[in-house]
Design a protein around this motif. Structure first.
Motif, short mmCIF file in Angstrom:
data_model
loop_
_atom_site.label_atom_id
_atom_site.label_comp_id
_atom_site.label_asym_id
_atom_site.label_seq_id
_atom_site.Cartn_x
_atom_site.Cartn_y
_atom_site.Cartn_z
N VAL A 239 -68.47 -57.02 79.07
CA VAL A 239 -67.09 -56.62 79.38
C VAL A 239 -66.89 -55.14 79.05
O VAL A 239 -66.07 -54.48 79.69
N ARG B 60 -64.51 -59.43 85.32
CA ARG B 60 -65.07 -59.41 83.97
C ARG B 60 -63.97 -59.39 82.91
O ARG B 60 -64.01 -60.16 81.95
N GLU C 121 -71.00 -64.62 88.49
CA GLU C 121 -69.87 -64.87 87.58
C GLU C 121 -69.75 -66.34 87.24
O GLU C 121 -69.47 -66.71 86.08
N TYR D 196 -72.34 -67.10 84.68
CA TYR D 196 -71.94 -66.57 83.38
C TYR D 196 -70.92 -67.50 82.71
O TYR D 196 -71.03 -67.81 81.51
#
Length: 549
Positions: free
Chosen positions: A181, A239, A309, A312
């Protein structure tokens, strides 16, 4: 006749002189000091005592230990890392200490409601940002006039206590694995002999040291409020949005999203700027507070998650994150850790069924309607899950009581045998042929997914004295016929199981067993609510789905 011995001094001229001790060799003590020529500052006794010695021209003898402490006081600025030793800040701190010792003072930050300072190196380059915990909004030494409360009391946001924002700053850095991030390196430090702000109106002497959060300074061009969302990439917004949802950031505004150009000569076009999130002191609240997400209505938030994403998010482990905070930050409260677990589970389930960032953020945000603040979809879901917990516990207690009765009858009949040497069974004692089953816990009637007109704040809780707990299956009823819906609470539900502060639900006082039962109920109810949100969202043409970034 008595003889008296007297020491005399004979010079070369054979003249007698009275013996006199030199002023330098005369031993001095505190009682010999003449304070008539100097004032003693009670708030800084050591400095005033040093001045008194200079005025009185007193020299400290090596045989006077009572004065040795004054000479050994160290007034050099010091910065010591208390928590966060592995944050790659040692070099920054060393530069800052050298600059402070050479006379480079901290620069106060004018923006914000709390006290913050920029530390520079000897060349005048900004290298760190320091936020003393006693200068937070409403703390005793706040430099901007927002004072009046004690440490540990509710702060600017009631779900975050005064003096605990620095711990959350470090928690945000620890939870940003590998800097995905971009949270700057952060640590909790103790700073000594640095001229930070002190309010003398309370009569409190200036402390020689302060506890503060120290974060590496981010060289940036502007903040997100000066550009607008059109310059930001989808990946950058996603993010930060994923991170804010995990930590339930209740203060994500454009001012704490810094913009860095990847190339100094480039313009702020899409893909050539980088977003850096700062100011995480109001994340991880102690209860389900109403968040503020600046990115909620940006078009990038309506774009579906990419495969990277989704991977993640799927790899996030809320229980591993919780253990990390417990081991690294013992000062953080369990209530805040449970918020992290809950929000991470919610994020993982919502992303897995295809909801976008905007859908998830809207489900966590309260809405205003008819002059009232209505509970968010997440809060309504948690209220339903909490209502099931006492019913399950009650059912388990009934089952244990039934089992205890069986064991009691079994024990009483151990010495009683029939002609075939068989033990008398519990059904035979009752005169029945079937073993009784423990009573089933009443099922909670699933509420329809509340619409805006049906959701109501938890502050208007009423008890219906005419409803008996055996006549209903649901602890919470939202009447649809009422123009001003209210949350009716049945008599079978304990008040202490649902704690409300500023229209929010708390988990801090739940026992470990209650917390585990709540999470189990929450995960069982969650798919139904998410499916309905997905169906509603699929019918709407979201802004941004046709945009190219």
């Amino acid at each position: 006749m008595k003889l008296y011995t007297m020491a005399v001094v004979v010079d070369q001229r054979r003249e007698f002189k009275a013996f006199c001790r030199s002023q330098r060799c005369r031993l001095q003590s505190y009682t010999h000091l003449d304070f008539s020529n100097c004032e003693i500052d009670q708030n800084n006794f050591v400095n005033s005592l040093r001045e008194a010695f200079e005025v009185a021209c007193i020299h400290r003898s090596f045989s006077t230990p009572c004065l040795s402490l004054v000479e050994e006081v160290d007034y050099k600025p010091k910065i010591r890392i208390m928590v966060g030793r592995g944050t790659r800040l040692h070099g920054v701190i060393e530069e800052a200490v050298n600059a402070l010792a050479s006379g480079v003072d901290p620069v106060p930050v004018s923006s914000g409601l709390g006290g913050a300072y920029i530390l520079r190196n000897e060349g005048g380059v900004n290298i760190a940002v320091v936020k003393p915990i006693d200068e937070e909004p409403f703390a005793c030494n706040n430099p901007k006039g927002f004072v009046g409360r004690l440490m540990g009391q509710p702060g600017l946001k009631r779900s975050v206590r005064i003096g605990e924002t620095g711990v959350r700053e470090l928690a945000a850095y620890l939870l940003d694995y590998g800097g995905v991030v971009g949270v700057p390196p952060t640590a909790l430090v103790e700073i000594s002999n640095v001229g930070f702000h002190v309010n003398n109106s309370y009569g409190i002497p200036a402390a020689p040291r302060k506890i503060a959060s120290l974060q590496s300074y981010v060289d940036h061009d502007c903040d997100a409020g000066e550009l607008g969302p059109s310059s930001f990439s989808v990946a950058a917004v996603h993010r930060i949005g994923i991170f804010d949802i995990r930590l339930l950031n209740i203060d994500r505004h454009a001012g704490n999203l810094l913009v860095k150009k990847k190339q100094r000569h480039e313009s702020c076009d899409v893909g050539v700027v980088e977003l850096v999130p700062i100011d995480h002191g109001l994340c991880l609240p102690e209860w389900l507070d109403d968040p503020y997400f600046e990115w909620l209505h940006w078009p990038q938030a309506s774009v579906p998650f990419s495969e990277t994403e989704l991977e993640y998010i799927a790899n996030l482990d809320p229980f591993k994150d919780a253990e990390l905070l417990r081991s690294e930050l013992p000062a953080i409260r369990e209530a805040s850790i449970r918020i992290l677990i809950l929000c991470t589970i919610f994020l993982k389930k919502a992303a897995a069924i295809g909801l976008c960032l905007a859908d998830i953020g809207e489900m966590m945000t309260r809405e205003f309607g008819s002059g009232e603040e209505n509970l968010s979809a997440l809060e309504n879901l948690c209220a339903r899950a909490m209502a099931i917990v006492p019913i399950i516990i009650s059912g388990e207690h009934d089952g244990e009581q039934e089992k205890s009765d069986l064991e009691m009858f079994k024990f009483e009949s151990e010495s009683k045998y029939d002609g075939h040497n068989k033990e008398v069974s519990y059904p035979q004692l009752r005169g029945t042929s079937e073993v009784p089953k423990p009573p089933k816990a009443p099922k909670l009637q699933c509420l329809d997914y509340p619409t805006e007109s049906e959701t109501t704040p938890l502050t208007n809780i009423e008890t219906d004295e005419n409803i008996h707990k055996d006549d209903i299956d649901c602890n919470y009823i939202v009447p649809k016929s009422s123009n001003h819906g209210s949350l009716i609470k049945s008599k079978s539900f304990s008040v202490q199981n649902l704690q409300i502060e500023s229209e929010a639900i708390m988990f801090g006082e739940m026992s470990r067993d209650e917390w585990e039962l709540f999470l189990d109920s929450f995960e069982k109810l969650l798919p139904e609510v998410l499916d309905k949100t997905r169906c509603v969202g699929s019918k709407l043409q979201r802004m941004g789905t046709s945009c190219k970034f």
